[in-house]
Design a protein around this motif. Sequence first.
Motif, PDB file in Angstrom:
ATOM      1  N   ALA A  35     -96.089 -34.536  -6.082  1.00  0.00           N
ATOM      2  CA  ALA A  35     -95.607 -33.456  -5.214  1.00  0.00           C
ATOM      3  C   ALA A  35     -95.873 -32.108  -5.884  1.00  0.00           C
ATOM      4  O   ALA A  35     -96.038 -32.028  -7.105  1.00  0.00           O
ATOM      5  CB  ALA A  35     -94.105 -33.627  -4.993  1.00  0.00           C
ATOM      6  N   THR A  36     -95.858 -31.075  -5.084  1.00  0.00           N
ATOM      7  CA  THR A  36     -95.945 -29.711  -5.617  1.00  0.00           C
ATOM      8  C   THR A  36     -94.568 -29.056  -5.448  1.00  0.00           C
ATOM      9  O   THR A  36     -93.580 -29.749  -5.266  1.00  0.00           O
ATOM     10  CB  THR A  36     -97.033 -28.894  -4.892  1.00  0.00           C
ATOM     11  OG1 THR A  36     -96.650 -28.814  -3.510  1.00  0.00           O
ATOM     12  CG2 THR A  36     -98.397 -29.537  -5.021  1.00  0.00           C
ATOM     13  N   GLY A  37     -94.508 -27.726  -5.502  1.00  0.00           N
ATOM     14  CA  GLY A  37     -93.236 -27.018  -5.352  1.00  0.00           C
ATOM     15  C   GLY A  37     -92.620 -26.744  -6.713  1.00  0.00           C
ATOM     16  O   GLY A  37     -93.163 -27.124  -7.754  1.00  0.00           O
ATOM     17  N   SER A  38     -91.460 -26.098  -6.705  1.00  0.00           N
ATOM     18  CA  SER A  38     -90.857 -25.717  -7.989  1.00  0.00           C
ATOM     19  C   SER A  38     -90.153 -26.892  -8.666  1.00  0.00           C
ATOM     20  O   SER A  38     -90.077 -26.942  -9.897  1.00  0.00           O
ATOM     21  CB  SER A  38     -89.893 -24.548  -7.794  1.00  0.00           C
ATOM     22  OG  SER A  38     -89.053 -24.807  -6.702  1.00  0.00           O
ATOM     23  N   SER A  39     -89.647 -27.856  -7.899  1.00  0.00           N
ATOM     24  CA  SER A  39     -88.870 -28.951  -8.507  1.00  0.00           C
ATOM     25  C   SER A  39     -89.629 -29.715  -9.590  1.00  0.00           C
ATOM     26  O   SER A  39     -89.062 -29.988 -10.646  1.00  0.00           O
ATOM     27  CB  SER A  39     -88.371 -29.914  -7.425  1.00  0.00           C
ATOM     28  OG  SER A  39     -87.678 -29.219  -6.438  1.00  0.00           O
ATOM     29  N   LEU A  66     -98.954 -35.490  -1.897  1.00  0.00           N
ATOM     30  CA  LEU A  66     -98.300 -35.581  -0.594  1.00  0.00           C
ATOM     31  C   LEU A  66     -98.955 -34.739   0.488  1.00  0.00           C
ATOM     32  O   LEU A  66     -99.029 -35.150   1.640  1.00  0.00           O
ATOM     33  CB  LEU A  66     -96.866 -35.070  -0.711  1.00  0.00           C
ATOM     34  CG  LEU A  66     -95.827 -35.978  -1.336  1.00  0.00           C
ATOM     35  CD1 LEU A  66     -94.573 -35.179  -1.627  1.00  0.00           C
ATOM     36  CD2 LEU A  66     -95.513 -37.127  -0.380  1.00  0.00           C
ATOM     37  N   ASP A  67     -99.365 -33.522   0.113  1.00  0.00           N
ATOM     38  CA  ASP A  67     -99.687 -32.596   1.203  1.00  0.00           C
ATOM     39  C   ASP A  67    -100.566 -31.437   0.748  1.00  0.00           C
ATOM     40  O   ASP A  67    -100.788 -31.228  -0.446  1.00  0.00           O
ATOM     41  CB  ASP A  67     -98.385 -32.054   1.843  1.00  0.00           C
ATOM     42  CG  ASP A  67     -97.312 -31.694   0.815  1.00  0.00           C
ATOM     43  OD1 ASP A  67     -97.642 -31.556  -0.372  1.00  0.00           O
ATOM     44  OD2 ASP A  67     -96.152 -31.534   1.209  1.00  0.00           O
ATOM     45  N   GLY A 131     -89.900 -33.850  -3.869  1.00  0.00           N
ATOM     46  CA  GLY A 131     -88.863 -32.836  -3.827  1.00  0.00           C
ATOM     47  C   GLY A 131     -88.243 -32.946  -2.445  1.00  0.00           C
ATOM     48  O   GLY A 131     -88.593 -33.836  -1.660  1.00  0.00           O
ATOM     49  N   ILE A 132     -87.338 -32.061  -2.120  1.00  0.00           N
ATOM     50  CA  ILE A 132     -86.743 -32.068  -0.764  1.00  0.00           C
ATOM     51  C   ILE A 132     -86.574 -30.630  -0.296  1.00  0.00           C
ATOM     52  O   ILE A 132     -86.165 -29.761  -1.071  1.00  0.00           O
ATOM     53  CB  ILE A 132     -85.401 -32.847  -0.745  1.00  0.00           C
ATOM     54  CG1 ILE A 132     -84.827 -32.943   0.678  1.00  0.00           C
ATOM     55  CG2 ILE A 132     -84.379 -32.237  -1.704  1.00  0.00           C
ATOM     56  CD1 ILE A 132     -83.639 -33.903   0.802  1.00  0.00           C
ATOM     57  N   GLY A 133     -86.928 -30.381   0.950  1.00  0.00           N
ATOM     58  CA  GLY A 133     -86.752 -29.043   1.518  1.00  0.00           C
ATOM     59  C   GLY A 133     -85.315 -28.835   1.962  1.00  0.00           C
ATOM     60  O   GLY A 133     -84.557 -29.797   2.138  1.00  0.00           O
ATOM     61  N   HIS A 137     -86.903 -31.885   4.658  1.00  0.00           N
ATOM     62  CA  HIS A 137     -88.274 -32.401   4.714  1.00  0.00           C
ATOM     63  C   HIS A 137     -88.687 -33.029   3.388  1.00  0.00           C
ATOM     64  O   HIS A 137     -88.236 -32.623   2.325  1.00  0.00           O
ATOM     65  CB  HIS A 137     -89.277 -31.321   5.181  1.00  0.00           C
ATOM     66  CG  HIS A 137     -89.537 -30.220   4.203  1.00  0.00           C
ATOM     67  ND1 HIS A 137     -89.290 -28.894   4.475  1.00  0.00           N
ATOM     68  CD2 HIS A 137     -90.033 -30.232   2.935  1.00  0.00           C
ATOM     69  CE1 HIS A 137     -89.625 -28.159   3.433  1.00  0.00           C
ATOM     70  NE2 HIS A 137     -90.080 -28.944   2.480  1.00  0.00           N
ATOM     71  N   ILE A 138     -89.553 -34.043   3.495  1.00  0.00           N
ATOM     72  CA  ILE A 138     -90.220 -34.615   2.320  1.00  0.00           C
ATOM     73  C   ILE A 138     -91.702 -34.592   2.649  1.00  0.00           C
ATOM     74  O   ILE A 138     -92.099 -34.889   3.776  1.00  0.00           O
ATOM     75  CB  ILE A 138     -89.706 -36.039   1.950  1.00  0.00           C
ATOM     76  CG1 ILE A 138     -89.632 -36.964   3.156  1.00  0.00           C
ATOM     77  CG2 ILE A 138     -88.374 -35.948   1.243  1.00  0.00           C
ATOM     78  CD1 ILE A 138     -89.222 -38.403   2.811  1.00  0.00           C
ATOM     79  N   GLY A 139     -92.537 -34.274   1.658  1.00  0.00           N
ATOM     80  CA  GLY A 139     -93.892 -33.884   2.010  1.00  0.00           C
ATOM     81  C   GLY A 139     -93.707 -32.709   2.962  1.00  0.00           C
ATOM     82  O   GLY A 139     -92.821 -31.863   2.778  1.00  0.00           O
ATOM     83  N   ARG A 166     -92.328 -16.941  -0.868  1.00  0.00           N
ATOM     84  CA  ARG A 166     -92.181 -16.370  -2.208  1.00  0.00           C
ATOM     85  C   ARG A 166     -93.455 -16.512  -3.045  1.00  0.00           C
ATOM     86  O   ARG A 166     -93.643 -15.798  -4.013  1.00  0.00           O
ATOM     87  CB  ARG A 166     -90.985 -16.996  -2.932  1.00  0.00           C
ATOM     88  CG  ARG A 166     -91.092 -18.486  -3.253  1.00  0.00           C
ATOM     89  CD  ARG A 166     -89.712 -19.018  -3.693  1.00  0.00           C
ATOM     90  NE  ARG A 166     -89.734 -20.319  -4.361  1.00  0.00           N
ATOM     91  CZ  ARG A 166     -89.665 -21.485  -3.733  1.00  0.00           C
ATOM     92  NH1 ARG A 166     -89.599 -21.523  -2.414  1.00  0.00           N
ATOM     93  NH2 ARG A 166     -89.650 -22.624  -4.421  1.00  0.00           N
ATOM     94  N   LYS A 201     -79.346 -26.952  -2.635  1.00  0.00           N
ATOM     95  CA  LYS A 201     -79.814 -28.282  -2.209  1.00  0.00           C
ATOM     96  C   LYS A 201     -78.661 -29.287  -2.059  1.00  0.00           C
ATOM     97  O   LYS A 201     -78.874 -30.423  -1.636  1.00  0.00           O
ATOM     98  CB  LYS A 201     -80.819 -28.830  -3.234  1.00  0.00           C
ATOM     99  CG  LYS A 201     -82.114 -28.021  -3.374  1.00  0.00           C
ATOM    100  CD  LYS A 201     -83.213 -28.533  -2.465  1.00  0.00           C
ATOM    101  CE  LYS A 201     -84.439 -27.655  -2.434  1.00  0.00           C
ATOM    102  NZ  LYS A 201     -85.440 -27.986  -3.423  1.00  0.00           N
TER     103      LYS A 201
HETATM  104  C1  F6R Z   1     -94.438 -30.359  -1.973  1.00  0.00           C
HETATM  105  C2  F6R Z   1     -93.663 -30.939  -0.897  1.00  0.00           C
HETATM  106  C3  F6R Z   1     -92.391 -30.342  -0.420  1.00  0.00           C
HETATM  107  C4  F6R Z   1     -91.461 -29.883  -1.520  1.00  0.00           C
HETATM  108  C5  F6R Z   1     -90.189 -29.276  -0.934  1.00  0.00           C
HETATM  109  C6  F6R Z   1     -89.263 -28.754  -2.020  1.00  0.00           C
HETATM  110  O1  F6R Z   1     -95.612 -31.095  -2.202  1.00  0.00           O
HETATM  111  O2  F6R Z   1     -94.086 -31.910  -0.388  1.00  0.00           O
HETATM  112  O3  F6R Z   1     -91.735 -31.286   0.384  1.00  0.00           O
HETATM  113  O4  F6R Z   1     -91.144 -30.956  -2.344  1.00  0.00           O
HETATM  114  O5  F6R Z   1     -90.510 -28.232  -0.080  1.00  0.00           O
HETATM  115  O6  F6R Z   1     -89.872 -27.677  -2.650  1.00  0.00           O
HETATM  116  P1  F6R Z   1     -89.263 -27.018  -3.964  1.00  0.00           P
HETATM  117  O7  F6R Z   1     -89.394 -28.053  -5.041  1.00  0.00           O
HETATM  118  O8  F6R Z   1     -90.140 -25.828  -4.234  1.00  0.00           O
HETATM  119  O9  F6R Z   1     -87.851 -26.688  -3.657  1.00  0.00           O
END
Ligand code: F6R
Length: 235
Positions: A35-39, A66-67, A131-133, A137-139, A166, A201
């Motif tokens: 996955a990407t994102g900050s987590s 994932l995406d 991670g989780i939005g 959301h996942i992915g 951001r 979260k």
């Molecule tokens: C990233 C992804 C997203 C993030 C989610 C949480 O590849 O699939 O679902 O995991 O948006 O993002 P962060 O970690 O930045 O809070």
Amino acid sequence: MNFIKVENYEQLSEQAAKIIADVVINKPDCVLGLATGSSPVGTYKKLIEWNNQGKVDFSKVMSINLDEYEGLDGEHDQSYRYFMNDNLFNHINIDKANTFVPNGKATDIDAECKAYDERIYDVGIDIQLLGIGLDGHIGFNEPDEFFTKETHKVVLDESTIVANARFFESIDDVPKTAITMGMGGIMSAKKVLLIANGQSKKDIIEKAFFGPITPKVPASILQLHNDVTVIFSEK
Ligand code: F6R
């Protein structure tokens, strides 16, 4: 489900990296769903450290992300391919030819999605990191009336666009569509590891893992997986 509450992001990253490293050590040619994102940034830092110390070898590992945003190529500094190269692949001994991220510039998105699923089911993901939005959301599987099984194109929710702004110069630069692995691909992973940190979260973690299973909270489907670990830190 294995729910692990930790004190801070450092502990979360260390524990998550340990779980991934275990998979790699036990199966050197494993397939990592990433996955990407900050987590996951801290988790990737730990894996880089252990790789550089010779403790974990990625030379035979395959990765499947994932995406990816639609319309961004891998050179774009906000593309998820660029993120993965920058935060992990450029610093470990993985063969980049064995790293897969959906092609956001594909001319035929449907064909790209189909081929992506074929690869997932062909090789089999050993562990999927998520991670989780804030909307669950996942992915990029956003809240909906139903769960989508296949890798597919999505129109991003306004809240996701705002959350991701951001990283861009302006909100107008955030792509409005993306390609994401579907729930079938995610749920096909042998193990699932979801990491989340921060007060913001807390509510969604509660809903996703202790509330009803509903496509309105996409991550809630993970309650049906038989090997899920959630690591959560309030800080
Ligand atoms: C990233 C992804 C997203 C993030 C989610 C949480 O590849 O699939 O679902 O995991 O948006 O993002 P962060 O970690 O930045 O809070």
